[in-house]
Design a protein around this motif. Structure first.
Motif, PDB file in Angstrom:
ATOM      1  N   PHE A  88      45.553  34.538  34.165  1.00 17.53           N
ATOM      2  CA  PHE A  88      45.045  33.860  35.354  1.00 17.53           C
ATOM      3  C   PHE A  88      46.213  33.496  36.251  1.00 17.53           C
ATOM      4  N   GLU A  89      45.920  33.358  37.538  1.00 19.51           N
ATOM      5  CA  GLU A  89      46.894  32.959  38.540  1.00 19.51           C
ATOM      6  C   GLU A  89      46.268  31.866  39.389  1.00 19.51           C
ATOM      7  N   GLU A  90      47.084  30.899  39.791  1.00 18.25           N
ATOM      8  CA  GLU A  90      46.604  29.738  40.533  1.00 18.25           C
ATOM      9  C   GLU A  90      46.966  29.865  42.010  1.00 18.25           C
ATOM     10  N   PHE A  91      46.021  29.465  42.876  1.00 17.41           N
ATOM     11  CA  PHE A  91      46.228  29.519  44.323  1.00 17.41           C
ATOM     12  C   PHE A  91      45.737  28.221  44.956  1.00 17.41           C
ATOM     13  N   TYR A  92      46.182  27.986  46.189  1.00 13.29           N
ATOM     14  CA  TYR A  92      45.779  26.768  46.887  1.00 13.29           C
ATOM     15  C   TYR A  92      44.658  27.004  47.886  1.00 13.29           C
ATOM     16  N   SER A  93      44.171  28.237  47.981  1.00 13.14           N
ATOM     17  CA  SER A  93      42.997  28.510  48.820  1.00 13.14           C
ATOM     18  C   SER A  93      42.165  29.613  48.171  1.00 13.14           C
ATOM     19  N   ARG A  94      40.868  29.563  48.425  1.00 11.86           N
ATOM     20  CA  ARG A  94      39.971  30.589  47.894  1.00 11.86           C
ATOM     21  C   ARG A  94      40.318  31.946  48.501  1.00 11.86           C
ATOM     22  N   THR A  95      40.730  31.943  49.755  1.00 12.62           N
ATOM     23  CA  THR A  95      41.100  33.195  50.427  1.00 12.62           C
ATOM     24  C   THR A  95      42.216  33.911  49.679  1.00 12.62           C
ATOM     25  N   GLU A  96      43.236  33.170  49.242  1.00  9.67           N
ATOM     26  CA  GLU A  96      44.337  33.768  48.480  1.00  9.67           C
ATOM     27  C   GLU A  96      43.834  34.332  47.142  1.00  9.67           C
ATOM     28  N   ALA A  97      42.970  33.575  46.472  1.00  7.98           N
ATOM     29  CA  ALA A  97      42.441  34.016  45.179  1.00  7.98           C
ATOM     30  C   ALA A  97      41.609  35.294  45.344  1.00  7.98           C
ATOM     31  N   ILE A  98      40.814  35.361  46.398  1.00  8.04           N
ATOM     32  CA  ILE A  98      39.995  36.549  46.645  1.00  8.04           C
ATOM     33  C   ILE A  98      40.879  37.746  46.967  1.00  8.04           C
ATOM     34  N   LYS A  99      41.943  37.526  47.740  1.00  6.90           N
ATOM     35  CA  LYS A  99      42.870  38.622  48.055  1.00  6.90           C
ATOM     36  C   LYS A  99      43.496  39.183  46.778  1.00  6.90           C
ATOM     37  N   ARG A 100      43.875  38.299  45.865  1.00 10.08           N
ATOM     38  CA  ARG A 100      44.485  38.752  44.614  1.00 10.08           C
ATOM     39  C   ARG A 100      43.457  39.480  43.746  1.00 10.08           C
ATOM     40  N   GLU A 101      42.236  38.975  43.706  1.00  9.16           N
ATOM     41  CA  GLU A 101      41.166  39.652  42.969  1.00  9.16           C
ATOM     42  C   GLU A 101      40.974  41.063  43.515  1.00  9.16           C
ATOM     43  N   ASN A 102      40.890  41.191  44.821  1.00  7.37           N
ATOM     44  CA  ASN A 102      40.709  42.506  45.437  1.00  7.37           C
ATOM     45  C   ASN A 102      41.905  43.416  45.186  1.00  7.37           C
ATOM     46  N   TYR A 103      43.101  42.832  45.145  1.00 12.79           N
ATOM     47  CA  TYR A 103      44.301  43.618  44.839  1.00 12.79           C
ATOM     48  C   TYR A 103      44.197  44.222  43.443  1.00 12.79           C
ATOM     49  N   PHE A 104      43.819  43.411  42.457  1.00  3.30           N
ATOM     50  CA  PHE A 104      43.690  43.915  41.085  1.00  3.30           C
ATOM     51  C   PHE A 104      42.643  45.022  40.993  1.00  3.30           C
ATOM     52  N   LYS A 105      41.654  44.992  41.851  1.00  2.00           N
ATOM     53  CA  LYS A 105      40.595  45.992  41.841  1.00  2.00           C
ATOM     54  C   LYS A 105      40.959  47.244  42.638  1.00  2.00           C
ATOM     55  N   SER A 106      42.128  47.231  43.313  1.00  2.00           N
ATOM     56  CA  SER A 106      42.581  48.382  44.103  1.00  2.00           C
ATOM     57  C   SER A 106      43.364  49.351  43.223  1.00  2.00           C
ATOM     58  N   ALA A 107      43.616  50.545  43.725  1.00  2.00           N
ATOM     59  CA  ALA A 107      44.369  51.555  42.965  1.00  2.00           C
ATOM     60  C   ALA A 107      45.784  51.073  42.658  1.00  2.00           C
ATOM     61  N   VAL A 108      46.433  50.451  43.611  1.00  2.00           N
ATOM     62  CA  VAL A 108      47.797  49.949  43.404  1.00  2.00           C
ATOM     63  C   VAL A 108      47.789  48.790  42.401  1.00  2.00           C
ATOM     64  N   GLY A 109      46.864  47.871  42.573  1.00  2.00           N
ATOM     65  CA  GLY A 109      46.770  46.719  41.682  1.00  2.00           C
ATOM     66  C   GLY A 109      46.377  47.090  40.266  1.00  2.00           C
ATOM     67  N   TRP A 110      45.674  48.199  40.108  1.00  2.00           N
ATOM     68  CA  TRP A 110      45.239  48.643  38.784  1.00  2.00           C
ATOM     69  C   TRP A 110      46.433  48.917  37.878  1.00  2.00           C
ATOM     70  N   LYS A 111      47.521  49.418  38.463  1.00  2.00           N
ATOM     71  CA  LYS A 111      48.727  49.679  37.662  1.00  2.00           C
ATOM     72  C   LYS A 111      49.299  48.368  37.120  1.00  2.00           C
ATOM     73  N   GLU A 112      49.383  47.362  37.988  1.00  2.00           N
ATOM     74  CA  GLU A 112      49.878  46.057  37.540  1.00  2.00           C
ATOM     75  C   GLU A 112      48.922  45.449  36.520  1.00  2.00           C
ATOM     76  N   LEU A 113      47.643  45.605  36.753  1.00  2.00           N
ATOM     77  CA  LEU A 113      46.640  45.098  35.829  1.00  2.00           C
ATOM     78  C   LEU A 113      46.799  45.722  34.443  1.00  2.00           C
ATOM     79  N   ASN A 114      47.085  47.002  34.382  1.00  2.00           N
ATOM     80  CA  ASN A 114      47.296  47.662  33.089  1.00  2.00           C
ATOM     81  C   ASN A 114      48.496  47.089  32.354  1.00  2.00           C
ATOM     82  N   LEU A 115      49.556  46.748  33.071  1.00  2.00           N
ATOM     83  CA  LEU A 115      50.718  46.110  32.439  1.00  2.00           C
ATOM     84  C   LEU A 115      50.348  44.749  31.872  1.00  2.00           C
ATOM     85  N   ILE A 116      49.568  43.988  32.625  1.00  2.00           N
ATOM     86  CA  ILE A 116      49.121  42.672  32.162  1.00  2.00           C
ATOM     87  C   ILE A 116      48.262  42.820  30.914  1.00  2.00           C
ATOM     88  N   LYS A 117      47.346  43.786  30.930  1.00  2.00           N
ATOM     89  CA  LYS A 117      46.460  43.990  29.778  1.00  2.00           C
ATOM     90  C   LYS A 117      47.251  44.366  28.530  1.00  2.00           C
TER      91      LYS A 117
END
Length: 90
Positions: free
Chosen positions: A50-79
């Motif tokens: 999990f990652e902490e943010f000070y606005s919902r907008t930031e949290a949604i941007k990060r969620e969408n990033y993880f769901k993108s092709a570029v973010g998927w690579k980082e997500l695999n490292l985390i997993k």
């Protein structure tokens, strides 16, 4: 108010779920209790990351990033490196 982007792993079948919330503990309980329609068939879950943010907008941007092709690579490292959070949730 704090907001969180989180990654869950199903203990039933290993599937992953990415979301965001203002109350991480409550949201994890909802996933595990089967009250979230999109995840109820894969419960129970463990919190991988999990990652902490000070606005919902930031949290949604990060969620969408993880769901993108570029973010998927980082997500695999985390997993690969994560072993969950047995000591508790904020």
């Amino acid at each position: 108010m704090k907001f969180y982007t989180y990654i869950l792993r199903s203990l039933k079948d290993g599937k992953h779920y990415i979301g965001q919330t203002a109350n991480l503990g409550k949201r994890l309980r909802e996933h595990n209790n089967g009250t979230v329609r999109s995840t109820k068939h894969h419960a129970p879950y463990e919190l991988l990351h999990f990652e902490e943010f000070y606005s919902r907008t930031e949290a949604i941007k990060r969620e969408n990033y993880f769901k993108s092709a570029v973010g998927w690579k980082e997500l695999n490292l985390i997993k690969q490196s994560s072993r969950g959070f047995p000591e508790g949730i904020p």
